[in-house]
Motif scaffolding. Structure first.
Motif, PDB file in Angstrom:
ATOM      1  N   VAL A 234       0.627  -1.508   0.036  1.00  0.00           N
ATOM      2  CA  VAL A 234      -0.045  -0.133  -0.229  1.00  0.00           C
ATOM      3  C   VAL A 234       0.627   1.245   0.170  1.00  0.00           C
ATOM      4  O   VAL A 234       0.537   2.542  -0.596  1.00  0.00           O
ATOM      5  N   MET A 235       1.843   1.420   0.951  1.00  0.00           N
ATOM      6  CA  MET A 235       2.931   2.388   0.978  1.00  0.00           C
ATOM      7  C   MET A 235       3.078   2.950  -0.708  1.00  0.00           C
ATOM      8  O   MET A 235       3.479   3.831  -0.901  1.00  0.00           O
ATOM      9  N   ARG A 236       3.853   1.547  -1.252  1.00  0.00           N
ATOM     10  CA  ARG A 236       4.401   1.905  -2.304  1.00  0.00           C
ATOM     11  C   ARG A 236       3.615   2.049  -3.677  1.00  0.00           C
ATOM     12  O   ARG A 236       3.692   3.083  -4.522  1.00  0.00           O
ATOM     13  N   THR A 237       2.485   2.102  -3.308  1.00  0.00           N
ATOM     14  CA  THR A 237       1.927   2.319  -4.331  1.00  0.00           C
ATOM     15  C   THR A 237       1.360   3.227  -4.427  1.00  0.00           C
ATOM     16  O   THR A 237       0.697   4.350  -4.541  1.00  0.00           O
ATOM     17  N   ARG A 238       0.592   4.396  -3.195  1.00  0.00           N
ATOM     18  CA  ARG A 238       0.650   5.735  -2.363  1.00  0.00           C
ATOM     19  C   ARG A 238       1.807   6.546  -3.414  1.00  0.00           C
ATOM     20  O   ARG A 238       1.646   7.936  -3.537  1.00  0.00           O
ATOM     21  N   LEU A 239       3.057   5.523  -2.730  1.00  0.00           N
ATOM     22  CA  LEU A 239       4.292   6.576  -3.506  1.00  0.00           C
ATOM     23  C   LEU A 239       4.186   6.539  -4.764  1.00  0.00           C
ATOM     24  O   LEU A 239       4.492   7.647  -4.973  1.00  0.00           O
ATOM     25  N   GLU A 240       3.597   5.651  -5.664  1.00  0.00           N
ATOM     26  CA  GLU A 240       3.900   6.238  -7.086  1.00  0.00           C
ATOM     27  C   GLU A 240       2.921   7.197  -7.571  1.00  0.00           C
ATOM     28  O   GLU A 240       3.236   7.916  -8.129  1.00  0.00           O
ATOM     29  N   VAL A 241       1.826   7.915  -7.217  1.00  0.00           N
ATOM     30  CA  VAL A 241       0.872   8.382  -7.095  1.00  0.00           C
ATOM     31  C   VAL A 241       1.512   9.430  -6.414  1.00  0.00           C
ATOM     32  O   VAL A 241       1.172  10.220  -7.445  1.00  0.00           O
ATOM     33  N   LEU A 242       2.641  10.066  -5.944  1.00  0.00           N
ATOM     34  CA  LEU A 242       2.798  10.967  -5.059  1.00  0.00           C
ATOM     35  C   LEU A 242       4.527  11.735  -5.876  1.00  0.00           C
ATOM     36  O   LEU A 242       4.688  12.362  -5.901  1.00  0.00           O
ATOM     37  N   GLN A 243       4.580  10.319  -6.729  1.00  0.00           N
ATOM     38  CA  GLN A 243       6.548  11.011  -7.270  1.00  0.00           C
ATOM     39  C   GLN A 243       6.078  11.983  -8.374  1.00  0.00           C
ATOM     40  O   GLN A 243       5.163  12.548  -8.371  1.00  0.00           O
ATOM     41  N   GLY A 244       7.296  12.775  -7.771  1.00  0.00           N
ATOM     42  CA  GLY A 244       7.617  14.253  -8.717  1.00  0.00           C
ATOM     43  C   GLY A 244       6.448  15.300  -7.263  1.00  0.00           C
ATOM     44  O   GLY A 244       6.996  16.673  -7.600  1.00  0.00           O
ATOM     45  N   SER A 245       6.280  14.856  -5.834  1.00  0.00           N
ATOM     46  CA  SER A 245       5.946  15.797  -5.110  1.00  0.00           C
ATOM     47  C   SER A 245       7.282  15.994  -4.143  1.00  0.00           C
ATOM     48  O   SER A 245       6.794  15.461  -2.581  1.00  0.00           O
ATOM     49  N   VAL A 246       8.126  15.426  -3.967  1.00  0.00           N
ATOM     50  CA  VAL A 246       9.036  14.959  -2.971  1.00  0.00           C
ATOM     51  C   VAL A 246       9.313  16.082  -2.276  1.00  0.00           C
ATOM     52  O   VAL A 246       9.634  15.785  -1.029  1.00  0.00           O
ATOM     53  N   GLU A 247       9.351  17.219  -2.160  1.00  0.00           N
ATOM     54  CA  GLU A 247       8.891  18.722  -1.016  1.00  0.00           C
ATOM     55  C   GLU A 247       7.591  17.773  -0.133  1.00  0.00           C
ATOM     56  O   GLU A 247       7.552  19.050   0.743  1.00  0.00           O
ATOM     57  N   ASP A 248       6.714  17.454  -0.600  1.00  0.00           N
ATOM     58  CA  ASP A 248       5.530  17.807   0.012  1.00  0.00           C
ATOM     59  C   ASP A 248       5.386  16.431   1.101  1.00  0.00           C
ATOM     60  O   ASP A 248       6.305  15.279   1.611  1.00  0.00           O
ATOM     61  N   ALA A 249       5.420  17.110   1.979  1.00  0.00           N
ATOM     62  CA  ALA A 249       4.845  16.235   3.463  1.00  0.00           C
ATOM     63  C   ALA A 249       4.882  15.622   3.999  1.00  0.00           C
ATOM     64  O   ALA A 249       5.755  14.069   4.399  1.00  0.00           O
ATOM     65  N   GLU A 250       3.570  14.822   2.713  1.00  0.00           N
ATOM     66  CA  GLU A 250       2.903  13.353   2.739  1.00  0.00           C
ATOM     67  C   GLU A 250       4.479  12.646   2.389  1.00  0.00           C
ATOM     68  O   GLU A 250       4.302  11.169   2.311  1.00  0.00           O
ATOM     69  N   PHE A 251       4.997  12.801   1.296  1.00  0.00           N
ATOM     70  CA  PHE A 251       5.487  11.969   0.501  1.00  0.00           C
ATOM     71  C   PHE A 251       7.385  11.834   1.611  1.00  0.00           C
ATOM     72  O   PHE A 251       7.642  10.717   1.362  1.00  0.00           O
ATOM     73  N   VAL A 252       7.409  12.905   2.151  1.00  0.00           N
ATOM     74  CA  VAL A 252       8.634  12.479   3.058  1.00  0.00           C
ATOM     75  C   VAL A 252       8.615  11.573   3.970  1.00  0.00           C
ATOM     76  O   VAL A 252       9.489  10.662   4.083  1.00  0.00           O
ATOM     77  N   ASP A 253       7.500  11.731   4.303  1.00  0.00           N
ATOM     78  CA  ASP A 253       7.031  10.829   5.354  1.00  0.00           C
ATOM     79  C   ASP A 253       6.580   9.847   5.099  1.00  0.00           C
ATOM     80  O   ASP A 253       6.870   8.289   6.018  1.00  0.00           O
ATOM     81  N   LEU A 254       6.426   9.165   4.174  1.00  0.00           N
ATOM     82  CA  LEU A 254       6.001   7.903   3.092  1.00  0.00           C
ATOM     83  C   LEU A 254       7.227   7.493   2.886  1.00  0.00           C
ATOM     84  O   LEU A 254       7.083   6.571   2.742  1.00  0.00           O
ATOM     85  N   MET A 255       7.979   7.820   2.510  1.00  0.00           N
ATOM     86  CA  MET A 255       9.623   7.780   1.522  1.00  0.00           C
ATOM     87  C   MET A 255      10.123   7.317   4.000  1.00  0.00           C
ATOM     88  O   MET A 255      10.602   5.885   4.012  1.00  0.00           O
ATOM     89  N   ASN A 256      10.229   8.065   4.808  1.00  0.00           N
ATOM     90  CA  ASN A 256      10.318   7.844   5.636  1.00  0.00           C
ATOM     91  C   ASN A 256      10.112   5.650   6.864  1.00  0.00           C
ATOM     92  O   ASN A 256      10.748   5.116   6.788  1.00  0.00           O
ATOM     93  N   LYS A 257       8.224   5.414   5.989  1.00  0.00           N
ATOM     94  CA  LYS A 257       8.085   4.561   6.778  1.00  0.00           C
ATOM     95  C   LYS A 257       8.159   3.693   5.921  1.00  0.00           C
ATOM     96  O   LYS A 257       8.594   2.574   6.431  1.00  0.00           O
ATOM     97  N   ILE A 258       8.460   3.726   4.875  1.00  0.00           N
ATOM     98  CA  ILE A 258       9.582   2.794   3.573  1.00  0.00           C
ATOM     99  C   ILE A 258      10.076   2.448   4.170  1.00  0.00           C
ATOM    100  O   ILE A 258      11.006   0.886   4.254  1.00  0.00           O
ATOM    101  N   SER A 259      11.506   3.173   4.401  1.00  0.00           N
ATOM    102  CA  SER A 259      12.829   3.051   5.065  1.00  0.00           C
ATOM    103  C   SER A 259      12.663   2.389   6.069  1.00  0.00           C
ATOM    104  O   SER A 259      13.701   1.376   6.727  1.00  0.00           O
ATOM    105  N   ASN A 260      11.919   2.800   7.147  1.00  0.00           N
ATOM    106  CA  ASN A 260      11.839   2.283   8.344  1.00  0.00           C
ATOM    107  C   ASN A 260      11.484   0.537   8.090  1.00  0.00           C
ATOM    108  O   ASN A 260      12.100  -0.209   8.827  1.00  0.00           O
ATOM    109  N   GLU A 261      11.027   0.082   7.253  1.00  0.00           N
ATOM    110  CA  GLU A 261       9.919  -1.007   6.932  1.00  0.00           C
ATOM    111  C   GLU A 261      11.110  -1.842   6.336  1.00  0.00           C
ATOM    112  O   GLU A 261      10.732  -2.981   6.466  1.00  0.00           O
ATOM    113  N   ASN A 262      11.898  -1.141   5.224  1.00  0.00           N
ATOM    114  CA  ASN A 262      12.584  -2.062   4.498  1.00  0.00           C
ATOM    115  C   ASN A 262      13.711  -2.717   5.982  1.00  0.00           C
ATOM    116  O   ASN A 262      13.927  -3.869   5.811  1.00  0.00           O
TER     117      ASN A 262
END
Length: 324
Positions: A234-262
């Motif tokens: 689900v996180m990866r699917t949402r990340l694809e939707v947000l691609q290009g919004s690298v400064e968006d707070a949700e994008f940054v939070d999602l990247m951190n969550k994915i990194s923690n999960e990995n």
């Protein structure tokens, strides 16, 4: 339990990495996470939670105590899946199977689906025998168990009784909270729950806290795991939707969550690889080297201090949980 009546099943650790790897081997798209608290905030972060796997120290006197209303009542007409534990040391995997058997629709690998279809309509005892007789399931279970230690048989040492631990499952079914314990004749119904708000997890918290409260104050012989959806897809699917919004707070939070999960999955994989390796030879060589260098006594003292500090920290954590 570790009696001779194990039919080749080995003891399993209460570890989220072990259970998640078992689910992966079964072809099931779920993971298991540690639960350090039953507070709503902790549970909300893991939703959806399908079942809670509870490990506790087996105390016969407490197991047979039915005087408390919160102990629940046997449901002799439970229409869901329930299998008895027919051999020792299989309770961890049996707890997982009992949980998965009550999740619909179940997505799993061909071997597990064949086994579940084969056991349809069986009584709990026969069902348990069929499950623990599955060689491929026992091999998957044992592949995640620590290697056998050095055998002390034949040394005429006094027999020492070991504490026995047991896994059970709590899950929602038919609008009520159920406890599935393979050592009990029937599923235990703990009553209906409110479908709004926290839902069944609120009822589960009451039942589990009451159960822990039946042990001496400060007891730490418990572990709680949550069977939940794997959040990464689900996180990866949402990340694809947000691609290009690298400064968006949700994008940054999602990247951190994915990194923690990995990072968590990498740690689990490393721990499982270590768990499968037999380190007895290495430990023996290190002890010999320390003894020859005259450093064994100091190393032993340091290890004892470290273990004492660790147990004190565990005790402090347990007391904090009791007070909350």
């Amino acid at each position: 339990m570790s009696d001779d009546d194990s039919s080749g099943w080995q003891l399993t650790e209460s570890d989220p990495g072990v259970f998640t790897e078992l689910l992966k081997r079964l072809g099931v798209p779920y993971i298991v996470d540690d639960l350090y608290s039953l507070e709503p905030e902790s549970l909300a972060a893991l939703q959806p939670v399908h079942a809670l796997i509870f490990l506790f120290k087996w105390v016969p006197e407490l197991a047979s105590n039915k005087s408390n209303d919160n102990a629940g009542h046997y449901d002799t007409d439970f229409p869901g899946f329930f299998a008895h534990q027919t051999v020792n040391n299989a309770c961890a995997t049996l707890a997982v199977i009992n949980a998965l058997g009550n999740i619909a629709p179940l997505t799993a690998g061909p071997q597990l689906m064949d086994l579940m279809n084969f056991t349809t309509g069986m009584d709990p005892q026969t069902c348990g025998m069929a499950i623990t007789s599955a060689d491929w399931l026992r091999e998957a279970h044992n592949a995640l168990s620590p290697p056998s230690s050095i055998s002390l048989d034949g040394l005429d040492l006094p027999k020492k009784s070991e504490d026995a631990y047991h896994f059970v499952v709590y899950l929602p079914a038919l609008g009520s909270l159920y406890e599935l314990d393979g050592l009990k004749p029937y599923p235990v119904r703990h009553g209906e729950f409110d479908g709004s708000g926290e839902g069944w997890l609120k009822k589960a918290r009451e039942v589990i806290e009451n159960r822990i409260g039946s042990y001496p104050i400060g007891a730490l012989e418990f572990s709680l795991l949550a069977l939940r959806d794997d959040p990464l897809p689900v996180m990866r699917t949402r990340l694809e939707v947000l691609q290009g919004s690298v400064e968006d707070a949700e994008f940054v939070d999602l990247m951190n969550k994915i990194s923690n999960e990995n990072s968590k999955r990498e740690r689990w994989a490393f721990e499982n690889s270590v768990r499968r390796h037999n380190h007895i030879g290495l430990a023996h060589a290190l002890l010999l080297a320390l003894a020859k260098a005259g450093k064994l006594d100091s190393a032993k003292a340091a290890a004892q201090r470290g273990m004492k500090e660790y147990l004190e920290r565990r005790k402090e954590m347990g007391l904090e949980m009791d007070e909350s």
